[in-house]
Structure formats: C-alpha cells, structure tokens
Design an enzyme around this catalytic site. Structure first.
Site, short mmCIF file in Angstrom:
data_model
loop_
_atom_site.label_atom_id
_atom_site.label_comp_id
_atom_site.label_asym_id
_atom_site.label_seq_id
_atom_site.Cartn_x
_atom_site.Cartn_y
_atom_site.Cartn_z
CB SER A 43 -2.58 4.28 6.68
OG SER A 43 -3.63 4.39 5.74
CE LYS A 44 3.42 0.15 4.65
NZ LYS A 44 3.08 0.01 6.09
#
Length: 529
Positions: free
Chosen positions: A290-291
């Site tokens: 994920s970011k």
RNA sequence: GGCCCCAUCGUCUAGUCAGGCCUAGGACACCAGGUUUUCAUCCUGGCGACGGGGGUUCAAAUCCCCCUGGGGUCACCA
C-alpha cells in the site's frame, strides 16, 4: 435518464461479436484466432495510477502470450462510471509503453473483438443478463440497499457469516417480471446452483493446483445493479468469453471470485479459461503493498529515475526465477523461459534495495548515449542542462556522464553528482569532511599553488584526459610529494567533494581555465584562516 | 470470525511435482579484506534458512496429518 443503457430492454446497441468479415483497422487477415491460440489479457480499471503489482501481472500475461505465439489483449475495465477517467487510461497505457510491453488488441489499437472498453460493451452484457433471467439461471432481487444493510447488521450481531440470504430466490418468475415491468427498482442476481445440496466448484489453478469452493459459501451475487449497470464479475466473464481469452492470469485477490466466474461460464454454456492466481506483492509490513509501505504506482519508479528494463527485470524476480542462478536478464529471455506454472505461490516483499541494485546494473551496461538521453530530463529539471546544450557541448556531456556513471544507480542521482561542475569557481561549496582533511594537510596550500602554475603552463597537447593522470603523478615525483598529499587537496579544490570522478576527468570537464581558477581560490581560502 | 491461499537465509529465490546428487545453491543487503588518486565499480571471503510436532520410508526441505504463523476475501469496487 442518467445516460446509461436501459437495463430492461434487451436490444444491444453494440455488437461485441468478432468481426468475421473483411479486415480490421490493423489489416489482419479476416480469420479468428483458432481456439488453440493462447490469448491472455490484462484488464486495468482506469480509476487511478497503474499499480506496480498490476504492472507485474500485465508483464506475466504478456510474457506468457509472447512465449507461445499468442496474443496479449488490453481491456479497460471502466465499469465504475464514477471513478473511471480517460486520463488514467492514458497514463496506464503510457506505463506499459515505458516498460516495453506491447499489446495486440486494446482500446487504442482496436482488434477483432472491439470495443475494448467495457463501458462500450454494455449492450452485450445486458443481453446476456436477460438471457440468464429468462432461463432461470439468474433472478431479479427487489431487496433495497437499506434492507440488505439490515440483513448484514443482523448477521453481524449474531456472528453469522455475512451473506445474501436468497430472499428473492424463490419469487415467482411471472410475479418478478410484473414488478419489474411496473418499474420497481431491483438488481439481477446470479442463481448459484446446489447451494444446499453440497455443490462445489473445483478447478485446477496453474499455480496453486486444485482449489475447491463449496457453493454454500458462494452467495447469489449481483450481476446487474439497480441502476442497470453490470458489475465486475459479470462483465469480466462476458468479455473474457467474447474475447476468447484462454488463460486468466491475475492477482491472488481474485481467487475467491473464481467460483462465481466459473459458475457463470457454465450457466452461459461456455468452458471457462485456465486460471492462474499470482501471489501478491507485499509491502515491508508483509501485507498487500500500500502507499504507506512503499511506492505503489509504477509511475513513481519512472520519476525516481529507474531504467525501465531494470523495473521489468525486478518485477520478474517477484515470484519467478529464470533458473535460480541468473538474476539479470532481459525481456526476450523472460519470454523464452517464462511459464506461469513456474510462478511461486507465496507473496513477496518488495525490496527497494534490490531494485536499486538492478537499476545500477542496467545503467552501467547501457550505451552511454542512452544514459545521457535518459538523464537529460533530470539534468534539465535540476537546471544543469539548458536547451541546445546537449548538442553544442556533446563531448562535455558524454564525458560528464561517463565520469559518474558507475557512481550512481538512478538517473535521478546524476544531477547531484555533476552539480560541482556548475558551481561558481570563486566560491565553490566545500564538503565539511573534505575541507577538514585538506586543512589537516599543512602543505596543501603550497601544493595547490604549485599545481596551479604547473597546470597553467602545461602545453595543450598534454592537457588531455588520457595522459593527465600520468602528468600529475610525474609532477608529484618531481616535487617529492606523495600522491595522497596531492590528490586529496586537489580534489577538494576542484570539486569540494570527498569523492567523485577521476581527477583527470574533472580537469578536462572544467577545462584548464576554470581548474586553475578553482586552485587559486582554494589557495586563498586555505591561507585566509 | 467464516471461507480460501501460503510457509527455505533479514529480503528475493533454486531445490519440492518424479524422496537419496542438499553437511540446502544463487542474488540483494550487511560485515571483512584486495584493486584504485577519492568515492564508486570490480574481485575474494564471511555471516545467514528448510516454523513446530507427529507419521510414511533404509532415507524427507521434498510425501501425508495436526498445530502454529502469515496473507487474501467476505460491497449494488474492481
């Protein structure tokens, strides 16, 4: 009306059947690919940037098709009208171009099964939905979103499995048609067979082997929403079928969708494709990337200055190995050796260090001209390179790049390594460590002064890259100086840095005038305090 | 929590399907040397793993079972 096709009319405005007659826009012969031709696809949703994991999925699909003389199809999964944007689609296609992945059919190039945007295929989807309703393989469900929310809340409270309870499953078909005709809002759900009689869907995943799901665990999922738009699982199957996709290679998050999709293929009277579910690319926390735990957008790696070949190579290594020994290989070797069956089952944690290492390998191995070309935008952004300079000072730039190429791993690191060349000669910034070392050398100022006059008087034909190092060494010998006592202060004076390119390169890059100017400035600076 | 998937060095992996060739190979990272005018590159070496427990077998990283651990998924998103 909201502009979407009327879900309750069966007339398909768009034909999605293969174009059997004549040739298409690319001039292919007017024949359909035979059923034995491998056809893979990547179906990105244009609702954001291309995910690094998606890029790998596409790469594997591409390699698999290319290695078998098959076709690779790009299909845009824009069934979410709220979030889908054409600019995302463009960016995704650009990402593939950057990686060197090409496609045989797609929204931009067309193909025998056009259109390749799902939003443009809605007619065909709805036609199929009604076909299934007519056959009793799907049914209309009049439950409202609120009603379903309550159902879910109740199940949650009782700690039951969250699942649609099939409340409209047994509604009389004629009654359902009457209510639909009267305009009552409803969805169309797929009727999962044998839910209560031990039915199960079993399939052989190319990567995972035999996988089975009990139908009791598969709910009657929604094929068509209240607003008449088809959902992903439904559209995906329709299009995979229409586009004659033979192998579906996708991320593991889709594994649980597979029974729904296989059941739908069967209901449609079609054979499902071969499925292969790729392991996930994980972040440093071991969860789906994920970011928060890394750059998820492919674009970020282009911006960070990675060679695309390195990114491709690295992505291959996430879940696949050429032979377990060779780490560095190119696209053609991937195509030659890749088989989806060899992909590993476990997820892999994305290791930025290894990517950077690979980038360095590719950066050093490519033709110098290419490095220069690719570094140019970064140099321009840093203000070091102005329009036309590349042509006017071609020799300078070639040497500049060559001199630092084995000292960087990314194009983006190049400007910082060359910045010293563009600093003012009179007030060159000095690295604190380098300065301290130079000042610790009591004779440094005298040495630099001597060097300044030596270099100023050196004949042009001897002020050359190939011989300068020897000239300096001979000068040291003639003056009775040790090499280290000369080269260290010289480096500080010329670059202000503790490390960097060979000094012969630095001297040539700066030129005699600026070199002497920097030496003179350094002498003054050292003697001033 | 239900269902599904997975499990070899810190990380990516080879080996697992066809058990012995594995005192488990390679790569990144890390550490130590060497080459070098610096830094880097390059070269050499080191560190470092079959999650646990039962089986099957003459023999198990490889086959079976259980446990544990991790992940995915449970939307009128895709």
């Amino acid at each position: 009306m909201d502009g979407r096709p009327d879900p309750y009319s069966a007339g398909p405005p768009v034909s999605c059947r293969p174009n059997r007659a004549g040739t298409n826009s690319r001039g292919w012969p007017s024949q359909e690919p035979s059923m034995t031709t491998v056809r893979t696809r990547f179906a990105p949703s244009p609702t954001g940037a291309l995910h690094i994991g998606g890029a790998r999925t596409a790469l594997f699909n591409w390699a698999f098709a290319r290695g078998r003389g098959g076709r690779f199809v790009l299909r845009v999964e824009d069934t979410d009208p709220e979030r889908s944007k054409r600019e995302y689609e463009d960016a995704i296609l650009d990402g593939f171009r950057w990686l060197g992945i090409d496609w045989d059919e797609g929204p931009d190039v067309g193909g025998p099964f056009a259109p390749y945007r799902q939003s443009e295929r809605a007619g065909r989807h709805l036609e199929r939905a009604h076909e299934l309703v007519a056959k009793g393989l799907a049914y209309r469900c009049f439950a409202t979103a609120e009603e379903l929310g309550e159902l879910r809340a109740g199940q949650e409270a009782r700690k039951e499995t969250l699942r649609y309870d099939g409340r409209y499953r047994t509604l009389d078909a004629a009654e359902a048609e009457r209510r639909a005709a009267a305009g009552e809002a409803h969805t169309i759900r797929f009727r999962v067979p044998d839910q209560d009689s031990g039915g199960e869907t079993v399939f052989d995943d190319s990567i995972r082997g035999r996988v089975r799901f009990s139908h009791a665990e598969v709910e009657d999922w929604i094929m068509v929403r209240t607003d008449g738009s088809p959902t992903y699982n439904f559209v995906c199957v329709c299009d995979d079928a229409d586009m004659q996709i033979t192998h579906v290679v996708r991320g593991e998050e889709h594994l649980v969708n597979t029974p729904k999709q296989i059941l739908l293929f069967r209901a449609l009277g079609l054979e499902p494709p071969v499925y292969a579910h790729l392991p996930l690319i994980l972040g440093t926390d071991g969860k789906k990337m994920s970011k928060r735990t890394g750059d998820t957008a492919l674009e970020a790696y282009r911006v960070a200055g990675h060679p695309p070949e390195a990114v491709v190579n690295f992505l291959c290594l996430q879940g696949w190995a050429l032979d377990g020994e060779r780490e560095v290989f190119d696209r053609s070797e991937l195509v030659e050796h890749f088989d989806v069956k060899d992909v590993s089952k476990g997820g892999s944690i994305f290791d930025p260090d290894k990517l950077a290492w690979l980038s360095g390998e590719y950066l050093r191995a490519e033709p110098l001209e290419q490095t220069l070309e690719r570094a140019a935008p970064f140099l321009a952004a840093a203000g070091l390179l102005v329009d036309g300079d590349l042509e006017e000072r071609a020799d300078f730039w070639r040497l500049a790049i060559e001199s630092i190429r084995e000292r960087v791993r990314l194009y983006a690191e190049i400007p910082a390594k060359l910045a010293f060349l563009f600093a003012p000669d009179s007030v060159l910034p000095w690295d604190a460590g380098a300065e301290a070392k130079t000042r610790a050398n009591a004779g440094a100022a005298d040495v630099l002064e001597g060097l300044a006059s030596f270099l100023a008087d050196l004949p042009d034909e001897r002020f050359r890259r190939a011989t300068l190092a020897d000239e300096l060494k001979q000068w040291c010998a003639s003056q009775g100086h040790k090499l280290g006592a000369v080269f260290q202060p010289l480096r500080t004076a010329l670059t202000g840095e503790p490390g960097g390119p060979e000094l012969a390169d630095v001297l040539v890059l700066l030129g005699r005038g600026r070199s002497v100017a920097r030496l003179t400035a350094a002498v003054g600076r050292l003697r001033a305090s």
